[in-house]
Design a protein around this motif. Structure first.
Motif, PDB file in Angstrom:
ATOM      1  N   ARG A  17       0.791  -1.231   0.000  1.00 13.73           N
ATOM      2  CA  ARG A  17       0.000   0.000   0.000  1.00 13.73           C
ATOM      3  C   ARG A  17       0.827   1.286   0.000  1.00 13.73           C
ATOM      4  NH1 ARG A  17      -5.365   0.330   0.720  1.00 13.73           N
ATOM      5  NH2 ARG A  17      -6.154   2.385   1.273  1.00 13.73           N
ATOM      6  N   ASP A  18       1.997   1.239   0.611  1.00  8.57           N
ATOM      7  CA  ASP A  18       2.789   2.467   0.732  1.00  8.57           C
ATOM      8  C   ASP A  18       3.565   2.817  -0.540  1.00  8.57           C
ATOM      9  OD1 ASP A  18       1.889   2.801   3.259  1.00  8.57           O
ATOM     10  OD2 ASP A  18       3.635   1.872   4.228  1.00  8.57           O
ATOM     11  N   ALA A  19       3.499   1.951  -1.540  1.00 13.26           N
ATOM     12  CA  ALA A  19       4.260   2.209  -2.775  1.00 13.26           C
ATOM     13  C   ALA A  19       3.687   3.399  -3.538  1.00 13.26           C
ATOM     14  CB  ALA A  19       4.209   0.969  -3.664  1.00 13.26           C
ATOM     15  N   LYS A  20       4.589   4.085  -4.274  1.00 13.42           N
ATOM     16  CA  LYS A  20       4.106   5.133  -5.186  1.00 13.42           C
ATOM     17  C   LYS A  20       3.892   4.492  -6.552  1.00 13.42           C
ATOM     18  CE  LYS A  20       5.882   9.252  -2.947  1.00 13.42           C
ATOM     19  NZ  LYS A  20       5.955   8.521  -1.653  1.00 13.42           N
ATOM     20  N   GLY A  85      11.112   4.371 -11.967  1.00 14.04           N
ATOM     21  CA  GLY A  85      10.140   4.925 -11.001  1.00 14.04           C
ATOM     22  C   GLY A  85       9.547   3.899 -10.044  1.00 14.04           C
ATOM     23  N   VAL A  86       9.831   2.616 -10.244  1.00 16.79           N
ATOM     24  CA  VAL A  86       9.239   1.585  -9.373  1.00 16.79           C
ATOM     25  C   VAL A  86       9.914   1.634  -8.002  1.00 16.79           C
ATOM     26  CG1 VAL A  86       9.031  -0.917  -9.000  1.00 16.79           C
ATOM     27  CG2 VAL A  86       8.597   0.061 -11.279  1.00 16.79           C
ATOM     28  N   ASP A  87       9.107   1.751  -6.939  1.00 16.43           N
ATOM     29  CA  ASP A  87       9.696   1.792  -5.598  1.00 16.43           C
ATOM     30  C   ASP A  87       9.307   0.574  -4.760  1.00 16.43           C
ATOM     31  OD1 ASP A  87       7.069   2.642  -5.458  1.00 16.43           O
ATOM     32  OD2 ASP A  87       7.426   3.986  -3.768  1.00 16.43           O
ATOM     33  N   LEU A  88       8.516  -0.337  -5.332  1.00 19.82           N
ATOM     34  CA  LEU A  88       8.186  -1.563  -4.607  1.00 19.82           C
ATOM     35  C   LEU A  88       7.852  -2.663  -5.618  1.00 19.82           C
ATOM     36  CD1 LEU A  88       6.178  -1.656  -1.317  1.00 19.82           C
ATOM     37  CD2 LEU A  88       6.044  -3.535  -2.920  1.00 19.82           C
TER      38      LEU A  88
END
Ligand code: SF4
Ligand code: SF4
Length: 221
Positions: A17-20, A85-88
């Protein structure tokens, strides 16, 4: 093959859930066969999350990707050009795949599946455990029926006193592995093997001996 099942949507939601920008990565091998982490499951999960988050006004962006195998570095390297741009990363592979992706990229990687066991299909949609990856296979002594996993007590010499009508004492839906071994050896005219007392199994070759390694010098580069 490795058999796994998907974590619940609520659990996955909590993990990602916390991913952008979330990337859900599937695997085309075992988890495709057991219908837990293949292309179809990845797209269904992505749609379910998008719908849920849209309704909640939550604005994480979701992209998806598929790898042939997540348990081999050269396939995992193919992700590199898609990670802008992937952070998770939510890996929909077995625990091996999750670890390979985590080793390769400085991005938080979480598992979307629970890896269950090494097994096979008994009918459409039903898989059962067949091998405990014990490190020293003794199926030549037991007619091809694994006592390590299929006997509830992992007995090397059986059956125990709990076997009844071919069923294990843990439940009437569980075959007694040693009854199966007996039937198989009888059919193959090898009942003499039942009389050979097997020594205590050397569990140091199993996972109790720490992380194991297989080295094939003949194919190393
Ligand atoms: S004896 Fe060990 S390696 Fe062989 S099938 Fe059973 S658990 Fe697997
Ligand atoms: S009943 Fe059979 S399968 Fe169950 S624990 Fe005893 S020997 Fe193993």
């Amino acid at each position: 093959m490795i058999v796994a099942e998907q974590k619940t949507l609520a659990e996955i939601d909590r993990l990602v859930r916390d991913a952008k920008k979330l990337m859900i990565v599937g695997c085309r091998e075992c988890v495709t066969v057991c219908m837990a982490g293949g292309e179809k499951e990845v797209e269904i999960l992505a749609s379910a999350l998008r719908l849920k988050w849209e309704n909640e006004g939550h604005d994480t962006k979701i992209v998806t990707a598929m790898l042939q195998r997540q348990c081999e570095p050269e396939y995992v390297a193919e992700l590199e050009k898609q990670l802008e741009g992937v952070d998770l990363i939510l890996s929909m592979a077995c625990g091996v795949g999750v670890q390979y992706v985590a080793e390769k990229y400085p991005i938080w990687v979480v598992p979307g599946l629970n890896t269950k066991f090494a097994g096979g299909a008994v009918e459409q949609g039903v898989w059962t455990e067949k091998c405990g990856l014990c490190g020293e296979c003794i199926l030549h002594l037991t007619g091809g029926v694994c006592p390590v996993i299929r006997c509830s007590k992992s007995l090397m010499n059986g059956p125990c006193g709990g076997s009844h009508d071919g069923k294990c004492e843990v439940g009437t839906d569980v075959d007694c592995a040693w009854a199966l071994i007996y039937e198989r050896l009888k059919k193959m005219d090898r009942l003499d093997l039942m009389l050979d007392m097997q020594p205590v199994k050397d569990w140091s070759k199993s996972r109790d001996g720490g992380p194991r390694k297989v080295v094939r010098e003949d194919v190393r580069l």
